[in-house]
Scaffold this active site. Structure first.
Site, PDB file in Angstrom:
ATOM      1  N   CYS D   9     -20.108 -23.427 -81.979  1.00 60.99           N
ATOM      2  CA  CYS D   9     -21.096 -22.662 -81.228  1.00 60.99           C
ATOM      3  C   CYS D   9     -22.518 -23.184 -81.309  1.00 60.99           C
ATOM      4  CB  CYS D   9     -21.153 -21.215 -81.709  1.00 60.99           C
ATOM      5  SG  CYS D   9     -19.608 -20.363 -81.631  1.00 60.99           S
ATOM      6  N   GLY D  35     -20.689 -26.749 -77.579  1.00 60.83           N
ATOM      7  CA  GLY D  35     -19.627 -25.881 -77.077  1.00 60.83           C
ATOM      8  C   GLY D  35     -19.598 -25.888 -75.570  1.00 60.83           C
ATOM      9  N   ASN D 109     -23.042 -18.140 -84.695  1.00 60.45           N
ATOM     10  CA  ASN D 109     -22.521 -19.504 -84.854  1.00 60.45           C
ATOM     11  C   ASN D 109     -22.046 -19.654 -86.293  1.00 60.45           C
ATOM     12  OD1 ASN D 109     -24.030 -22.740 -85.320  1.00 60.45           O
ATOM     13  ND2 ASN D 109     -21.940 -22.270 -84.819  1.00 60.45           N
ATOM     14  N   GLY D 110     -20.810 -20.085 -86.459  1.00 58.61           N
ATOM     15  CA  GLY D 110     -20.287 -20.256 -87.811  1.00 58.61           C
ATOM     16  C   GLY D 110     -18.931 -19.603 -87.960  1.00 58.61           C
ATOM     17  N   TYR D 250     -22.001 -35.947 -87.038  1.00 61.31           N
ATOM     18  CA  TYR D 250     -21.374 -35.955 -85.732  1.00 61.31           C
ATOM     19  C   TYR D 250     -21.860 -34.905 -84.726  1.00 61.31           C
ATOM     20  CZ  TYR D 250     -17.708 -35.132 -82.264  1.00 61.31           C
ATOM     21  OH  TYR D 250     -17.033 -34.914 -81.100  1.00 61.31           O
ATOM     22  N   ASP D 354     -17.875 -46.282 -86.480  1.00 62.34           N
ATOM     23  CA  ASP D 354     -17.604 -44.955 -85.914  1.00 62.34           C
ATOM     24  C   ASP D 354     -18.090 -43.919 -86.911  1.00 62.34           C
ATOM     25  OD1 ASP D 354     -16.953 -43.000 -84.122  1.00 62.34           O
ATOM     26  OD2 ASP D 354     -14.841 -43.548 -83.921  1.00 62.34           O
ATOM     27  N   ASP D 355     -18.237 -42.679 -86.471  1.00 58.85           N
ATOM     28  CA  ASP D 355     -18.822 -41.674 -87.352  1.00 58.85           C
ATOM     29  C   ASP D 355     -17.827 -41.122 -88.362  1.00 58.85           C
ATOM     30  OD1 ASP D 355     -17.454 -39.567 -85.728  1.00 58.85           O
ATOM     31  OD2 ASP D 355     -18.927 -40.210 -84.263  1.00 58.85           O
ATOM     32  N   CYS D 391     -11.927 -27.441 -92.835  1.00 60.88           N
ATOM     33  CA  CYS D 391     -13.207 -26.730 -92.913  1.00 60.88           C
ATOM     34  C   CYS D 391     -12.961 -25.250 -92.620  1.00 60.88           C
ATOM     35  CB  CYS D 391     -14.179 -27.296 -91.885  1.00 60.88           C
ATOM     36  SG  CYS D 391     -15.686 -26.317 -91.731  1.00 60.88           S
ATOM     37  N   CYS D 440     -23.192 -29.574 -97.601  1.00 62.67           N
ATOM     38  CA  CYS D 440     -21.783 -29.248 -97.786  1.00 62.67           C
ATOM     39  C   CYS D 440     -21.007 -30.505 -97.443  1.00 62.67           C
ATOM     40  CB  CYS D 440     -21.353 -28.110 -96.864  1.00 62.67           C
ATOM     41  SG  CYS D 440     -19.556 -27.899 -96.817  1.00 62.67           S
ATOM     42  N   CYS D 443     -15.200 -30.816 -96.517  1.00 62.43           N
ATOM     43  CA  CYS D 443     -14.068 -31.430 -95.817  1.00 62.43           C
ATOM     44  C   CYS D 443     -13.799 -32.839 -96.340  1.00 62.43           C
ATOM     45  CB  CYS D 443     -14.261 -31.418 -94.306  1.00 62.43           C
ATOM     46  SG  CYS D 443     -15.837 -32.040 -93.771  1.00 62.43           S
TER      47      CYS D 443
HETATM   48  N1  LIG Z   1     -27.327 -37.093 -74.992  1.00 66.22           N
HETATM   49  C1  LIG Z   1     -26.842 -37.583 -76.103  1.00 66.22           C
HETATM   50  N2  LIG Z   1     -27.132 -38.805 -76.471  1.00 66.22           N
HETATM   51  C2  LIG Z   1     -26.605 -39.312 -77.575  1.00 66.22           C
HETATM   52  N3  LIG Z   1     -25.812 -38.665 -78.367  1.00 66.22           N
HETATM   53  C3  LIG Z   1     -25.513 -37.434 -78.030  1.00 66.22           C
HETATM   54  C4  LIG Z   1     -25.997 -36.836 -76.891  1.00 66.22           C
HETATM   55  N4  LIG Z   1     -25.511 -35.604 -76.800  1.00 66.22           N
HETATM   56  C5  LIG Z   1     -24.732 -35.461 -77.876  1.00 66.22           C
HETATM   57  N5  LIG Z   1     -24.771 -36.549 -78.627  1.00 66.22           N
HETATM   58  C6  LIG Z   1     -24.095 -36.804 -79.867  1.00 66.22           C
HETATM   59  O1  LIG Z   1     -22.821 -37.263 -79.574  1.00 66.22           O
HETATM   60  C7  LIG Z   1     -21.875 -36.439 -80.200  1.00 66.22           C
HETATM   61  C8  LIG Z   1     -20.669 -36.444 -79.381  1.00 66.22           C
HETATM   62  O2  LIG Z   1     -20.077 -37.662 -79.678  1.00 66.22           O
HETATM   63  P1  LIG Z   1     -19.404 -38.582 -78.669  1.00 66.22           P
HETATM   64  O3  LIG Z   1     -19.007 -39.751 -79.448  1.00 66.22           O
HETATM   65  O4  LIG Z   1     -20.253 -38.810 -77.484  1.00 66.22           O
HETATM   66  O5  LIG Z   1     -18.211 -37.759 -78.174  1.00 66.22           O
HETATM   67  P2  LIG Z   1     -16.827 -37.639 -78.844  1.00 66.22           P
HETATM   68  O6  LIG Z   1     -16.689 -36.195 -79.125  1.00 66.22           O
HETATM   69  O7  LIG Z   1     -15.935 -38.138 -77.801  1.00 66.22           O
HETATM   70  O8  LIG Z   1     -16.859 -38.476 -80.046  1.00 66.22           O
HETATM   71  C9  LIG Z   1     -22.591 -35.139 -80.321  1.00 66.22           C
HETATM   72  O9  LIG Z   1     -22.094 -34.333 -81.222  1.00 66.22           O
HETATM   73  C10 LIG Z   1     -23.961 -35.600 -80.661  1.00 66.22           C
HETATM   74  O10 LIG Z   1     -24.131 -35.971 -81.965  1.00 66.22           O
HETATM   75  S1  SF4 Z   2     -16.428 -28.466 -94.656  1.00 66.14           S
HETATM   76 FE1  SF4 Z   2     -17.182 -30.230 -93.498  1.00 66.14          FE
HETATM   77  S2  SF4 Z   2     -17.356 -29.532 -91.393  1.00 66.14           S
HETATM   78 FE2  SF4 Z   2     -17.136 -27.706 -92.671  1.00 66.14          FE
HETATM   79  S3  SF4 Z   2     -19.230 -27.049 -93.079  1.00 66.14           S
HETATM   80 FE3  SF4 Z   2     -18.647 -28.396 -94.769  1.00 66.14          FE
HETATM   81  S4  SF4 Z   2     -19.274 -30.453 -94.120  1.00 66.14           S
HETATM   82 FE4  SF4 Z   2     -19.325 -29.137 -92.320  1.00 66.14          FE
HETATM   83 MG   LIG Z   3     -17.712 -40.072 -80.872  1.00 66.68          MG
END
Ligand SMILES: Nc1ncnc2c1ncn2[C@@H]1O[C@H](COP(=O)(O)OP(=O)(O)O)[C@@H](O)[C@H]1O
Ligand code: SF4
Ligand SMILES: [Mg+2]
Ligand SMILES: Nc1ncnc2c1ncn2[C@@H]1O[C@H](COP(=O)(O)OP(=O)(O)O)[C@@H](O)[C@H]1O
Ligand SMILES: Nc1ncnc2c1ncn2[C@@H]1O[C@H](COP(=O)(O)OP(=O)(O)O)[C@@H](O)[C@H]1O
Ligand SMILES: Nc1ncnc2c1ncn2[C@@H]1O[C@H](COP(=O)(O)OP(=O)(O)O)[C@@H](O)[C@H]1O
Ligand code: SF4
Ligand code: SF4
Ligand code: SF4
Ligand SMILES: [Mg+2]
Ligand SMILES: [Mg+2]
Ligand SMILES: [Mg+2]
Lengths: 466, 466, 466, 466
Positions: D9, D35, D109-110, D250, D354-355, D391, D440, D443
């Site tokens: 959210c 969301g 949210n949460g 992320y 990647d993240d 989580c 936190c 996860c």
């Molecule tokens: N306009 C934006 N430009 C760059 N990053 C964004 C933007 N909007 C959202 N994000 C970041 O990108 C994340 C989404 O990741 P992305 O890699 O694009 O999608 P996926 O969910 O497919 O991995 C969001 O959570 C945020 O951190």
């Molecule tokens: S468990 Fe992971 S996703 Fe959930 S609040 Fe903690 S860091 Fe965020």
């Molecule tokens: Mg991504």
């Protein structure tokens, strides 16, 4: 009878009238019984034609915003029953195109029987067709001819064979014409400084106008410079009066006047004629299948002096977007459209009037309904002759194979639908009811007033099939 | 009369029946005349309740996919006429919630008059309300009471004052009850191994079932373990028979049977009574305003022995999503709903039957229509008494200020609507027509069968206003 | 730069491939950046062409049901940016029609400059036009010519002047051709036993195919009987290489390969060139305006050895159905698309790379944004020359009057957008970056590679206007 | 990583500001990445709360007409990611109800971990639940408590355990509070004479506001009579700083500032740390998986001094209403979201950032993509530790069974995804990057900062399952 015969269109036009699009909207709404699949309006404003059209009822296709986009004081509109297959947008009318004369829009009610011949010839001349509607043929013909719009329209009208009530709009200029046999209705009337044109007069009535002029078979009316001028576009010797009998029997709204005769009154008269054939029937009550047969039932009751009753009630919210009951539900008797009133028919000998029988399945269901509700006897009387032939003039009945009247005798039909007795009218009796209007009765007697061209073949195959 | 009185609901339930949701869909469809604003169905499947609801007709809210999501053999449904303001989703029924008994769903037809009192008391006990519907009050009451579902329902039923026909579903368990004065209709019937419950019997008829049981005033029926068991939830001395007179006069479908009397037949009888008051009237034809007044017109014609005619035709595609004609169009006479048949009324002395008069504007418009179509005289006969009081039992008539009958004498009304003569029925005459059913006639005579609680104040203000 | 230049189309075709419509759906989806107003697919199945099209993104126009209706192993599709005015259905592609060869469908990307001349000539020959798209002209031409489809297509191709990448489908037969100056991209590739054709190669990549063949200027490829055969439809001496420079600068997706050059790499090289012109600029960070300028920014940063940073973030949910902020909100700074990252630009001397400047309003807004977020200096570098001329080859830039570069000097533009310094590339520098591809640069230098026919007049008026 | 982790959210509020609903609309739009399933806005106008909400993006749920219905200068809004099952309207926020204090609306949210316990207790006290959202629990608690809104909110806040950032609106009165561990972000800022509250600061930026105040763990801010007043609702000793690490990794937008740290900068720093672990890796280029990993890739490239490149392009028109490719198409390689740029990766040794890795399927697909595009080596670096635990604080990762990191060693994961090498960060390294914010990391390390109540059981079962 229901779910079985489909009329294919209604047309409406407004000439030099403020709010032309809105008037057309209301006009089409009152012609909605002639077609519920699609609806469209074209306006002409300063040489430019704007068209809005879509699937669904007029009131669903248009909203206030859309109507306001349609500026101009000339408009034509159309409601449409889909023809087999082509439900596509390309065929929704009005159809507009740009050619040597500028932008032109066309609407059409009926069916042209030399369509394939014309289409082929046009294609040979390099024309292309984006849809399958007759209107596109008409647009091409007008563009292929020479002269001004009037000349072109007349030449076009002469080339068409079949049933057609057509409106053509170009700029501040409207042309309306009807086929030489007068198969489909078309009337116009004066409204203040302009004119209204409509398939049925019920569209004039909702605007408070009760007088109108029928366009004659083979006649074309040009609305130009504020005036309406009539032309006979073809030798009157080649014309005849063959108004579609089904318009009186089933299609038209009861409040419409067609060729001078009010539809409700004609239907009532057919009911009377049915009664005259029943001197010896001692029934308790007369009921009609709503809505189309209520007028005939009224006539029968009056003539036979048997009480008219409300034996069947029709759910007024029935539309096409319905979830159909499953077979198992239908077997259990679930049905959506008609319900009997048991206390009315209980232990009664009932005369049930319907307008026509196509495949017989509906009549069979209704008779069963009335019996289940307790009727002692059910005598079915049909306010038209036995349908035995397909129509090629804009009506989607079935092939002969599906027409019960083409396959069974009256006695056999009576047995099939489960009635205690069954009578139809003769074509002459219907003609008398509609008198002095001359009627097409081809779907009853097979006497088509035109050559059928390429459609003759499908008729022949159909005949071979039975 | 049209556009003026709104009934607020219809309820339907299916108990232990295969395809319960589909049956409810068809049931609601046949109750659609009781409410066109919103529609919803809840099913219970293995303790879990699933609800789908939305704005619009039943056939528009549901499609095949949605219906298939509603699995289970117990279902309740609702069609709704919006009450002032709250068109929100929150108020669309069924309303479902989870409490100590698990998941429960409720539908309700009528109006509770001690609603504010109950609401306040519940709020004091810590309850919160997400909408403004009576159903939410009922859900809270059931959860606040003690005992099993049956006990809770009975205790709840005793606390409610006003008009209510209610269905409660929990698990494989359905409860139906009606208020102690029997203001709103409710019946049930057996269908194979299960049961159907409905506001009107027309919903049973479309399933081929013509016999049913009326739930009595103050009665509660429990459907459990495949059986239906009736309880009187309140001392019969506190009960009475006060079926809403308007159900017979206007709301119900003509094929429904309410408290043993067929609606069409009651209406026809009111028409007869009107005729009996007209010994000296030499009219040419009788016409009814379609659809609600056709039965009464038939009765009048029979009794007076004057020919029944179709003087007015109603456009059957009228819905609420309409683009209203502008004032200038209305001034010109553009109208969407009713058209006269000029050839029928021309030069005739016409008796025009309508069911009721609320604000008078509609009657005035129709009389004008018939005159313009050429009628010589228009004698208006209303198959009910003069409406002079607001209803607090689930019907949205107007305040007294807007009720023409609360402000003008019959003669003045006659003049206002432009009729040659005008007559109403007396309350007793309506009671006789519906005999032996006891009727509420409060909107005619101001005799409310319950205390009005907080609504008394608005009535008093209303009275002061006039 | 955003909201200012609009490319008008993308085309895609699938030949003799299972699931041709689904492949086209995915192909169009990956070409969506070329047009978001409308989308359509035509398939050919056993001589019959079926078309589904509508307004909106490919993923909104189609759902599973619709896609499943499109059976057949040959398909062509189109995404479209609306041209002025005509947002109508009539102009959404593919456009299909029936003529002497049967059913044919056409899609087109580009703009024909002798359109008016061809249209007039066709009208004189009796053709009518239902819309205003170039595709309808092409359909007519094909039908007017003689010979088989290949011959007709070649003759048609020769008659067209301007920018066009066209696909024609008839039966199991696909033809693709490109204008003689190669203004718009078009490539094809083999996929198993069939072929794919696309405006950009990114559509092949999503299908896992990384190699493709560019259709050459003046070349036509016929896909027939499972084979692809290339023809030069016009004397090579009349052909040239004039790929739209804007495709590399702004339109195409960075992962596409156009005429052998990867778009991202060309853009990166333009960034490098900008850096080479900036020997003496001591900036802290380089940022690009997302998304179109990120490649150039990367090139600049590398060449100048200044850290690349993310100074601006673009909201990825921006679409056209947006409620625009009111003026008072915009005055307060409410904006929907781009946000700065203050901690990144704070107190920094920033080099901001954008791809181009059209009216200057966007650049002005972005510079302001970056300053408000705390940047000390903002040096704007544009990875293209000054736009000074309208495009007549399928791109909707503005008239000269609106082009800031046609009205102000670089210094004046710098002042207008509020930058500390501003530099553009020269046309030669862009040409070098795209080398060895020959480029159209007409919107920068006014050197149109074709006669402009009737459009010359509007250009002359435009020039007079400034 | 994509399609795998879902934040649940975003909340936004506007206090005493003209056009509060419109501001909330723009605010929610900039929180849309949090969301995309549903969106809603509630306004309070003269004690009456009006809510409009629906499924879909904010820009799809609202249009101009709807927004104009939302009058008032106080508003709260919500964007939502659906939780398992309950996609129903009942759970879309804001949720509003009437209780002893009048009308109240809540957004949340949460995730509350003692939800079941609270729900049961409330049910015992007679409360009923119409949906399954935590917001309904909060509404009930507020109504059950005593005192004015502030007191009730504080008492409610103390009873909740878990992650929650909550806005409560009543009349001209707004309350915002955050859980005691500060798991979810929440900030506010002054705007002219009023206030704005938001999950992320990117929503303030689009309104031109770059400074804001973080609401502290265990803090509640009351907006009343035009003033903002902060309260610590619980003993600070019971509070801690446990901002969700995933927000930085992320979820959040790169331009947001969370607890004083800009998200992009934190991500860039994680990239740097990855680089520091790679002293000996001689790669040719660094690429990030767009969009979420581009910041970390930038950081890695800078630190390692290896050129940053654009190796992957993401289709920006991807939404959820997509027709998924069939298996046979996927087998052929058809994919909708990411494409490589072959000329960039060809013959290169690539570091791909990647993240995070959830199930590993996405990483596997991307590695395969890059290899097919010609990369010589693919070294995957993940800017977070190995996800090994579910989580319970509002994030929908998977169960342990589905988490590849809970089932395989890093080497095994490396093999599974087909990389040449694979490295993750340690939790400490992430903590350093976000320093001084306390994180936190449950996860990753299973150290939940709260008791899990009934959810402990599902965790235990989950553990047993692996
Ligand atoms: N306009 C934006 N430009 C760059 N990053 C964004 C933007 N909007 C959202 N994000 C970041 O990108 C994340 C989404 O990741 P992305 O890699 O694009 O999608 P996926 O969910 O497919 O991995 C969001 O959570 C945020 O951190
Ligand atoms: S468990 Fe992971 S996703 Fe959930 S609040 Fe903690 S860091 Fe965020
Ligand atoms: Mg991504
Ligand atoms: N408002 C109306 N009132 C009475 N009859 C009508 C009305 N509108 C249309 N009709 C007539 O009813 C016919 C439709 O017949 P009906 O029996 O109601 O339906 P079905 O097609 O099911 O038989 C129309 O063609 C027309 O003649
Ligand atoms: N299918 C039907 N046939 C005849 N009467 C009906 C039917 N359905 C509903 N009715 C009756 O008509 C009433 C509606 O009256 P009507 O005069 O048609 O509309 P209104 O007066 O509201 O414009 C209903 O309440 C019911 O009594
Ligand atoms: N997925 C993508 N990633 C990066 N760039 C893209 C992507 N899709 C399209 N583009 C490029 O971005 C251009 C659109 O530019 P952009 O700056 O995002 O929008 P705007 O039109 O607002 O300037 C496209 O023409 C194309 O060159
Ligand atoms: S054949 Fe029948 S339906 Fe057709 S026009 Fe003649 S009468 Fe009408
Ligand atoms: S007051 Fe009138 S409308 Fe209301 S319940 Fe009584 S009779 Fe019916
Ligand atoms: S004029 Fe400009 S936009 Fe048009 S084709 Fe040439 S380079 Fe492209
Ligand atoms: Mg009928
Ligand atoms: Mg009525
Ligand atoms: Mg851009």
């Amino acid at each position: 009878m229901f779910d079985e015969i489909h009329e294919e269109c209604g047309v409406f036009g407004a000439y030099r009238l403020k709010d032309a699009a809105a008037l057309t909207y209301y006009g089409l709404h009152s012609l909605q019984h002639r077609g519920q699949e699609a609806s469209g309006i074209a306006v002409c404003n300063d040489h430019v034609i704007e068209v809005i059209k879509g699937k669904g009822l007029t009131i669903d296709v248009f909203n206030k915003q859309k109507l306001e986009l349609l500026k101009g004081d000339c408009a034509i509109g159309h409601v449409r029953y889909s023809t087999a297959g082509g439900q596509e947008y390309q065929n929704i009318q009005p159809i507009a195109a740009t050619g040597p004369l500028g932008e032109i829009a066309v609407v059409h009610n009926g069916q042209i029987v030399n369509d394939l011949e014309l289409r082929r010839q046009l294609e040979e001349e390099g024309c292309i067709f984006q849809g399958t509607s007759d209107s596109e043929i008409i647009l091409h013909l007008i563009n292929q001819e020479s002269g001004d719009l009037l000349e072109r329209a007349m030449k076009t009208a002469r080339k068409l064979v079949g049933a057609y009530s057509i409106l053509i709009m170009q700029d501040d200029h409207l042309i309306a014409f009807r086929d030489r046999h007068g198969l489909r209705p078309l009337s116009y009337t004066r409204d203040r400084d302009g004119y209204l044109i409509s398939s049925e007069t019920c569209a004039f009535e909702i605007m408070g106008i009760y007088d109108s002029i029928t366009i004659a078979p083979g006649e074309l009316v040009e609305f130009k410079k504020g005036l309406a001028k009539a032309y006979q576009y073809i030798d009157p010797k080649e014309c005849s009066s063959n108004m579609c009998g089904m318009e009186y029997i089933y299609f038209a709204r009861p409040d419409s006047v067609i060729e001078g005769q009010n539809v409700h009154s004609v239907r009532k008269e057919t009911g009377r004629q049915l009664a005259r054939k029943d001197q010896d029937l001692n029934a308790d009550i007369v009921i009609g299948v709503p809505d189309s047969s209520l007028s005939a039932a009224m006539g029968y009751a009056e003539e036979a002096d048997i009480p008219l009753e409300t034996g069947l009630v029709k759910n007024r919210f029935v539309t096409r977007t319905f979830i159909q009951p499953t077979q198992s539900m239908r077997d259990r008797g679930v049905r959506m459209k008609l319900s009997p009133i048991p206390s009315v028919v209980k232990d009664k000998s009932v005369v049930m009037i319907d307008d026509s029988i196509v495949r017989g399945t509906t009549s069979r269901r209704i008779v069963k309904l009335i019996r289940e509700a307790g009727a002692k006897e059910v005598h079915v009387r049909i306010a038209s002759p036995v349908i035995q032939w397909p129509c090629f003039y804009g009506v989607d009945t079935s092939t002969r194979k599906e027409l019960i009247g083409a396959n069974l005798s009256v006695d056999e039909i009576c047995e099939y639908i489960g009635a205690d007795s069954l009578k139809f009218l003769e074509t002459d009796e219907v003609r008398q009811a509609a008198c002095p209007v001359g009627l097409c009765m081809a779907c009853f007697d097979g006497k088509y007033c035109t050559s059928l061209f390429s459609h003759q073949k499908s008729l022949d195959e159909d005949l071979a099939d039975v």
